[in-house]
Enzyme design. Structure first.
Site, short mmCIF file in Angstrom:
data_model
loop_
_atom_site.label_atom_id
_atom_site.label_comp_id
_atom_site.label_asym_id
_atom_site.label_seq_id
_atom_site.Cartn_x
_atom_site.Cartn_y
_atom_site.Cartn_z
N ASP A 194 0.86 -1.16 0.00
CA ASP A 194 0.00 0.00 0.00
C ASP A 194 0.92 1.24 0.00
O ASP A 194 2.14 1.15 0.17
CB ASP A 194 -0.94 -0.02 1.22
CG ASP A 194 -2.16 0.85 0.98
OD1 ASP A 194 -3.19 0.62 1.62
OD2 ASP A 194 -2.08 1.77 0.13
C1 GLC Z 1 -4.29 4.28 -0.11
C2 GLC Z 1 -5.21 3.14 0.27
C3 GLC Z 1 -5.33 2.07 -0.78
C4 GLC Z 1 -5.22 2.70 -2.15
C5 GLC Z 1 -3.82 3.25 -2.30
C6 GLC Z 1 -3.61 3.94 -3.65
O1 GLC Z 1 -3.49 4.66 0.98
O2 GLC Z 1 -4.95 2.50 1.51
O3 GLC Z 1 -6.58 1.40 -0.58
O4 GLC Z 1 -5.49 1.72 -3.15
O5 GLC Z 1 -3.47 4.13 -1.26
O6 GLC Z 1 -4.42 5.08 -3.72
#
Ligand code: GLC
Length: 730
Positions: A266
């Site tokens: 993430d």
């Molecule tokens: C965010 C979220 C994740 C998302 C990613 C890209 O922090 O936790 O669900 O897909 O970043 O935006």
């Protein structure tokens, strides 16, 4: 194909390989409409221009023209012509926004959920997107957590059905041929929904059995459906953050489950191993993440700044890099990007199908099916003869898309006022905000609302949370409606008018201060681009409420976590029983305000006595349970007949109910249907104390009914062929 990739890999320098493991966000692109170079603030991240130019993928990018420009510029600078992977968050729609997933879950309609994902994929793919970071399948039990809006709820079986449906919709059957689909990425692995105290990014600490019994099934279901990618979660799993957790990513995900696709962290989660306290610096973060099996580092530079040195020092085998890069290249190949790096990006088709009428019609249908009627003391459906006062901060609001609706536009959303105005005479529909979402109304606003209410036969309140009050990093310790709205309700009360409350919100709320003050409550969640139209369809009876809760509404936040599939404890509290020394509160009941599976319709249903085909089951002789359901009310209606079981004596404690099947049926007034379920031994299996997954011979209960609380109980036994060495009592 594999041979081509291996020969490509052999031509790559170590730096080029490692750059494939870097994912950058769109801000790295300057002037994307012309040269589309990746530039942006890489200096702050200490990433070289060369590495940025060779980055393997980009997130948050879309728009056919922009993607074509950037991909072309990228290929001009990439020595071996390796195309970029374009990824974006398309969680519940691209530009046509569907209800938030918690709402979609309440439709109990995986087929329509699949349709919504297919439409989202089509709109995203013509806009140049290759991969979506969805489905999010984290099981949730704590409405303080802002991201419950992104989940389909508290039940592992239902979450697994929806996980499969979303993956099927996003990916279709052949990602290489069907460029109207995108690769899916199941998230957040694992158990992000179990953050302590409902506070985002907080600690998760569960037994392996809890993980396997409740939290892991939906991720596994997504992967069994062929989901191409996995995203690691921000939280710890048994003391180790997911992005550095070798047990989670190698032992469980790759060895036990056999997943050989791409694992992406993430946002920043690799570098966060440092504040988590399991890495002293970026180099150690890179070391732990790559050994755990994170293939792509999202938006932090630990890999590109340290992996080459770690390989040169012999701390990390180059084989690990090669495996990760090969998985990334395979995904690019599966998406057909080597043959056609622009894949589905098509400005012409983008103009034709994105946000088209047909897509919006499906969003409206799904929104109507996702709303849950929680209370209705004979005020709904409304008639078009009534003079209606539509009052509240959501009366004319477009803020009904919910979080994770990047490409959606609130301006294009159909507000509740627009939805209702298209159905009744303007003279019969008075509208006034009365107050803000969190701000007390001005004197003028409040008097305008009172005046409208005085004129009306019925009041429709449009209340709730703005979309920033749920979603990522948006947790609430007090989950009641904002005070300003509770005051508005009190100000209108003396008028004594029939009142309907429509709620726009991203989590189960503590409905005190509302539920006893009004005559009807329709939970609309964040219903998406056509939300106001769908709610108006329901209010006027042109559609009928059929949603059922997939997450319990707590009596108060003090009850949280409260969920239907809980354990009995050694001192269960029986409501109204006099026992003092039992598991209960002094000040509130144990039961939630509205239970899992609950939802009303505009009619009434009567259940006959359920019947079992036998009272004993064996591994090869399943049972059937059947029940007659009659529509005993004045209007047609949809009923969700639910089947739960309970294992009375397990090797470990077992939930007092577990959803095992359900059937959605439509009945005309007076019509009766016979609903039959098969119960097999496989459905009785669970993780024993030694983590073997098996059923036990013994006593069971089966429940059939309209929700997890009001269900008739039947009894049956499972007997097993005695195998040699079976303990006599088994
Ligand atoms: C965010 C979220 C994740 C998302 C990613 C890209 O922090 O936790 O669900 O897909 O970043 O935006």
């Amino acid at each position: 194909m594999e041979e081509q990739l291996l020969s490509l890999l052999r031509q790559m320098t170590l730096d080029e390989k490692i750059a494939q493991m870097l994912q950058l966000a769109t801000p790295f692109f300057k002037g994307a409409d012309d040269e589309g170079m990746i530039t942006g603030p890489m200096a702050q991240m200490g990433v070289s221009e060369q590495q940025v130019q060779n980055a393997g993928s980009v997130l948050g990018l879309s728009g056919a023209r922009q993607v074509i420009n950037i991909q072309q510029a990228h290929l001009n600078h990439n020595r071996l012509g390796i195309p970029l992977l374009v990824m974006s968050d398309i969680v519940h729609g691209f530009k046509t926004i569907f209800p938030v997933p918690l709402a979609i879950g309440c439709s109990w309609d995986p087929e329509l959920a699949e349709k919504s994902a297919e439409i989202a994929a089509r709109e995203a793919s013509v806009s140049g997107v290759h991969v979506t970071y969805a489905p999010m399948v984290d099981l949730v039990r704590d409405p303080r957590w802002g991201r419950v809006m992104e989940s389909t709820g508290e039940d592992p079986y239902l979450n697994s059905l929806f996980a499969r449906a979303f993956v099927r919709g996003f990916q279709g059957k052949n990602l290489t041929e069907d460029t109207d689909r995108v690769a899916a990425c199941v998230k957040h692995f694992a158990a992000y929904g179990a953050v302590e105290a409902g506070r985002d990014y907080n600690t998760v600490d569960l037994s392996e059995r809890q993980l396997r019994e409740y939290y892991l099934p939906a991720y596994k279901a997504a992967l069994d459906e062929g989901c191409e990618m996995v995203m690691t979660s921000f939280n710890t799993v048994d003391g180790i953050p997911a992005s550095g957790n070798r047990w989670l990513l190698r032992k469980l995900l790759r060895e036990e489950w056999g997943f050989n696709g791409v694992v992406i962290s993430d946002w920043g989660a690799v570098k966060e191993l440092i504040p988590h306290g399991v890495a002293a610096d970026e180099a150690e973060a890179a070391y732990k993440a790559v050994r755990a099996g994170v293939d792509i580092e999202m938006m932090t530079p630990c890999y590109v700044r340290h992996l080459a040195k770690l390989v040169e020092n012999g701390d990390v085998e180059e084989r690990l890099i090669d495996e990760a890069v090969l998985r990334i290249l395979r995904l690019k190949q599966k998406l057909g990007l080597f043959e056609n790096p622009f894949r589905g990006a098509d400005p012409q088709r983008e103009r034709e199908i994105v946000f088209c009428e047909a897509h919006r019609a499906v969003s409206r249908e799904l929104a109507a099916k996702s709303c849950v009627l929680l209370k209705n003391d004979n005020v709904l459906p409304l008639s078009k003869e009534q003079r209606i006062a539509l009052i509240g901060p959501f009366a004319r609001s477009g803020d009904i898309l919910g979080s994770w609706s990047w490409q959606g536009s609130q301006e294009d959303a159909v507000s509740l006022y627009e939805g209702m105005a298209s159905k009744t005479e303007a003279s019969r529909l008075l509208v006034a905000e009365g107050c803000g979402v969190e701000t007390r109304g001005t004197e003028e606003q409040r008097s305008e609302a009172l005046a409208a209410a005085r004129e009306a036969d019925v009041i429709v309140l449009a209340l709730g949370e703005h979309s920033g009050m749920s979603g990522e990093a948006s947790c609430r310790a007090d989950i009641r409606l904002p005070q300003a709205q509770l005051e508005l309700i009190q100000e209108l009360k003396p008028l004594n008018k029939p009142t309907v409350a429509v709620l726009f919100n991203g989590r189960p709320l503590d409905l005190h201060g509302l539920v006893d003050e009004v005559d009807a409550v329709l939970e609309a969640w964040f219903p998406g681009s056509e939300g106001g139209a769908a709610v108006a369809d329901l209010l006027f009876g042109e559609a009928r409420p059929s949603g059922r809760l997939t997450m319990s509404f707590p009596y108060s936040v003090g009850q949280v976590p409260v969920y239907y599939n809980a354990y009995n404890t050694g001192r269960p509290h029986v409501p109204d029983a006099p026992d003092h020394y039992v598991s209960k509160y002094l000040d509130i009941p144990n039961e939630p305000l509205f239970p899992f599976g609950f939802g009303l319709t505009y009619t009434t249903f009567e259940y006959g006595e359920p019947r079992l085909s036998a009272d004993e089951m064996t591994e090869d002789r399943p049972l059937t349970v059947s029940v007659r359901v009659t529509n005993t009310g004045p209007l047609p209606g949809e009923e969700v007949v639910q089947l739960y079981i309970r294992d009375l004596a397990g090797d470990v404690v077992r939930p007092i109910k577990e959803l095992k099947d359900f059937r959605k049926i439509s009945l005309e007034p007076g019509e009766t249907a016979e609903v039959a379920f098969t119960i097999s031994e496989r459905q009785l299996r669970y993780y024993h104390s030694d983590l073997t997954y098996a059923s036990d011979a013994g006593e069971f209960r089966v429940y059939v009914g309209p929700n997890s609380r009001d269900a008739a109980e039947l009894r049956f036994r499972l007997t097993k062929k005695r195998e040699a060495g079976d303990p006599a009592w088994q």
